[in-house]
Design a protein around this motif. Structure first.
Motif, PDB file in Angstrom:
ATOM      1  N   LYS A 147       5.545  77.826  37.600  1.00 19.33           N
ATOM      2  CA  LYS A 147       6.963  78.122  37.827  1.00 19.33           C
ATOM      3  C   LYS A 147       7.114  79.262  38.834  1.00 19.33           C
ATOM      4  CE  LYS A 147       9.699  78.187  34.044  1.00 19.33           C
ATOM      5  NZ  LYS A 147      10.011  78.598  32.642  1.00 19.33           N
ATOM      6  N   ALA A 148       6.314  80.320  38.642  1.00 21.06           N
ATOM      7  CA  ALA A 148       6.398  81.470  39.556  1.00 21.06           C
ATOM      8  C   ALA A 148       6.038  81.050  40.976  1.00 21.06           C
ATOM      9  CB  ALA A 148       5.465  82.580  39.075  1.00 21.06           C
ATOM     10  N   CYS A 165       2.703  80.316  35.600  1.00 25.43           N
ATOM     11  CA  CYS A 165       2.172  80.530  36.957  1.00 25.43           C
ATOM     12  C   CYS A 165       2.710  79.470  37.918  1.00 25.43           C
ATOM     13  CB  CYS A 165       0.642  80.500  36.969  1.00 25.43           C
ATOM     14  SG  CYS A 165      -0.083  81.975  36.254  1.00 25.43           S
ATOM     15  N   VAL A 218       8.906  79.252  42.625  1.00 23.91           N
ATOM     16  CA  VAL A 218       9.974  80.208  42.958  1.00 23.91           C
ATOM     17  C   VAL A 218       9.591  80.971  44.236  1.00 23.91           C
ATOM     18  CG1 VAL A 218      11.147  82.331  42.238  1.00 23.91           C
ATOM     19  CG2 VAL A 218      10.827  80.484  40.598  1.00 23.91           C
TER      20      VAL A 218
END
Lengths: 227, 112
Positions: B55-56, B53, B59
């Motif tokens: 990392k997302a 989560c 991004v």
């Protein structure tokens, strides 16, 4: 507004559609449209993640056992390759914002190469699974007989989710070829770059899907001994 | 013409930000693999999801420019997450309530 006075944003830019005031507004609308599409994609993949969640909760031991048949080094390398391709995609959009056509083409080609490497590694993994009889169906074979059926659920989800992800990547690479042609022809550039930005959004979304797929498929129950 | 367009369009994120985000993502990929080999019980899944989560999120915020986007786009992104929560919340509510106490306890029978 635009017709009231000469606009600072060059209303006669060839890429500016007549119903927008300026390129910034057009860019905003394009990004919004792409995000609305990505919402449908979130729910599309979300449904699969939901099925995964239910069956993993239902058959935790079988999922951990089946997960051990996936190749962590290849999966990790592929994660790194895909994150790298997101960086080059972000740099392509950056180059587009700076109106550098050479930069756009360089970074899009790099992104396509990394995307191709990812798909190649995925193909190697699929081939291993095929030879190990881990494709669900009549030729499925599994050493631990008690997991025979739920392990097929795991591998069905594995192939559907990674397969749909790979199809998205192939579409993304196709879109990038389109962007290369448009940049080469000069359609993109000179302040007009929303197609590159929108393709970038799509590519980063595909990266995010993999960011979740990797731990959920490859890394279940690795601490457990006995397998 | 190009200059006008350049300063009127979206915020240009300096590449340094992208390099930092990229490095963070790579480090967290290593962390998520390493954590998978530690026995944290139920926390293994929580740790894997928390890292994914995070990392997302970076991004979305940096690579996808949402941090620098208009409120309309931020709201659109949040709407997507909201519907995802509904999808998961209502479905899991049904599964967990319907099979209260027995969910995940089924005896698995193989055909052979």
């Amino acid at each position: 507004m635009a017709h009231a006075a000469p606009h600072s944003d060059s209303p006669h830019h060839p890429a500016l559609a007549h119903h927008f005031d300026n390129l910034a507004q057009q860019q905003e609308a394009a990004s919004l449209g792409m995000w609305v599409f990505l919402l449908t994609e979130i729910l599309f993949f979300g449904g699969l993640f939901l099925v995964y969640t239910i069956y993993r909760a239902w058959y935790p031991d079988a999922f951990a056992s089946a997960s051990h048949h996936l190749d962590i080094p290849l999966g990790t390398v592929n994660t790194a390759v895909l994150i790298g391709s997101s960086l080059t995609m972000a740099m392509a959009v950056h180059a587009a914002q700076l109106n550098s056509r050479r930069g756009i083409m360089l970074f899009i080609v790099l992104t396509m190469i990394l995307g191709g490497v990812f798909l190649g590694i995925k193909g190697v993994e699929y081939s291993h699974k095929f030879h190990e009889h881990l494709i669900p169906g009549p030729h499925f074979a599994y050493a631990e007989a008690e997991f025979f059926r739920p392990a097929q659920l795991f591998f069905s989800l594995y192939f559907i989710m990674t397969g749909l992800h790979a199809i998205h990547m192939i579409i993304g690479i196709g879109l990038m070829i389109w962007m290369l042609v448009w940049t080469y022809k000069g359609i993109i550039g000179d302040g007009y770059f929303s197609p590159v930005e929108v393709v970038g959004l799509y590519w980063h979304f595909v990266d995010i899907v993999w960011i979740f797929l990797f731990p959920l498929l490859y890394l279940i129950g690795r601490h457990a001994t006995g397998h | 013409m190009a200059e006008h367009a350049a300063h009127s369009t979206a915020h240009v994120v300096p590449p340094k930000v992208y390099y930092v985000v990229f490095t963070t993502l790579m480090v967290l990929t290593g962390v998520t693999v390493a954590v998978a080999y530690l026995d944290l019980g139920a926390l293994n899944a929580v740790a894997a999801l928390a890292i994914a989560c995070f990392k997302a999120t970076i991004v979305v915020l940096y690579f996808m420019h949402v941090k620098y986007s208009t409120r309309l786009i931020k709201l659109t992104v949040i709407a997507g997450l909201y519907w995802l929560v509904i999808l998961f919340g209502l479905t899991m509510n049904d599964y967990l309530m319907r099979a209260m106490g027995t969910f995940g306890q089924q005896v698995i029978q193989g055909p052979r």
